[in-house]
Scaffold this active site. Sequence first.
Site, PDB file in Angstrom:
ATOM      1  N   HIS A   1       0.933  -1.225   0.082  1.00 57.49           N
ATOM      2  CA  HIS A   1       0.010   0.061   0.028  1.00 57.49           C
ATOM      3  C   HIS A   1       1.051   1.265   0.142  1.00 57.49           C
ATOM      4  O   HIS A   1       1.866   1.473   0.737  1.00 57.49           O
ATOM      5  CB  HIS A   1      -1.075   0.014   1.288  1.00 57.49           C
TER       6      HIS A   1
ATOM      7  N   ASP B   1      -8.006  -5.221   0.643  1.00 59.58           N
ATOM      8  CA  ASP B   1      -8.787  -6.171  -0.579  1.00 59.58           C
ATOM      9  C   ASP B   1      -8.245  -7.532  -0.439  1.00 59.58           C
ATOM     10  O   ASP B   1      -8.847  -8.527  -0.799  1.00 59.58           O
ATOM     11  CB  ASP B   1      -8.091  -5.512  -2.036  1.00 59.58           C
TER      12      ASP B   1
END
Length: 373
Positions: A262, A314
């Site tokens: 991320h 996710d």
Amino acid sequence: MVNTNQFIPGLEGVIASETKISFLDTVNSEIVIKGYDLLALSKTKGYLDIVHLLLEGTIPNEAEKQHLEETLKQEYDVPDEIIQVLSLLPKTAHPMDALRTGVSVLASFDTELLNREHSTNLKRAYQLLGKIPNIVANSYHILHSEEPVQPLQDLSYSANFLYMITGKKPTELEEKIFDRSLVLYSEHELPNSTFTARVIASTLSDLYGALTGAVASLKGHLHGGANEAVMEMLQDAQTVEGFKHLLHDKLSKKEKIMGFGHRVYMKKMDPRAAMMKEALKELSAVNGDDLLLQMCEAGEQIMREEKGLFPNLDYYAAPVYWKLGIPIPLYTPIFFSSRTVGLCAHVMEQHENNRIFRPRVLYTGARNLRVED
């Protein structure tokens, strides 16, 4: 004059907006929204609490929460014309394309489209929050030649959303976990889709236009589409050993593996992912089938040891949605639906304290070319 020393590819780490909505505190692993830690709130508060907090500025009491739910229920239905438009799309269309179309068409039914006042935008936000789950669920049904599913007024907001997708009323556990996923996806500072919405809003374009752009942004696998890619990998692998082999193969080919890493969290696990991992454990315990959990944990270990990468939201949301009976092509539309409240808050804030975005470029092309006589 352009200062070339300021060029930062991807705007990584650049402060592009001032906001009172949210902030990612990576030092303390907090997602601050309106002064509260979203992760802490998600343990005791539901999605409608977050909606009220982001749009009204306070955590609602029971009366306010009930009023909010009734307001949203009044907005569940979508115009017949939108259903007709969706039915004209090719059956090969992705639900995100259908969602983008549906949100765009909604603008044509707004009789005050040029009004940017806070009260009018707030009304629009509630309308969108009521209608987008309907568009998400029924665009999928229509694309699969199924009859649209009508909303049920006796279910909660999240339970009704899940019901419209699956066609069955969720259990208490399923409703709780789905609602928590909506909370965790609801707001996340300034990712690509939110930045896109604010850039569009800075031209004083309307809320629908800003959200339509956000749908297009979120469709990309480097943003919202990652949850679908994760589940497709798990399906392809089928077993723990198969998933290990798949990941090692991708790593050897230097392919990007979705669900890991991320831009903001960098060298630590997305704290939202940890909460979805716990949700996956809860769902796996219901019928004793923990294969997906084992596969995900094996993948998590490989990526941590070999690449120093950690799961993002996710990665664990994908198998959770699979356990809830949600079709893979709807994972990203659900992401968008939950993020609608955050997007609306950002667009409203941009409209109320606006300066149009107009950056410059670092030109690296040719110069001084001449056309010969």
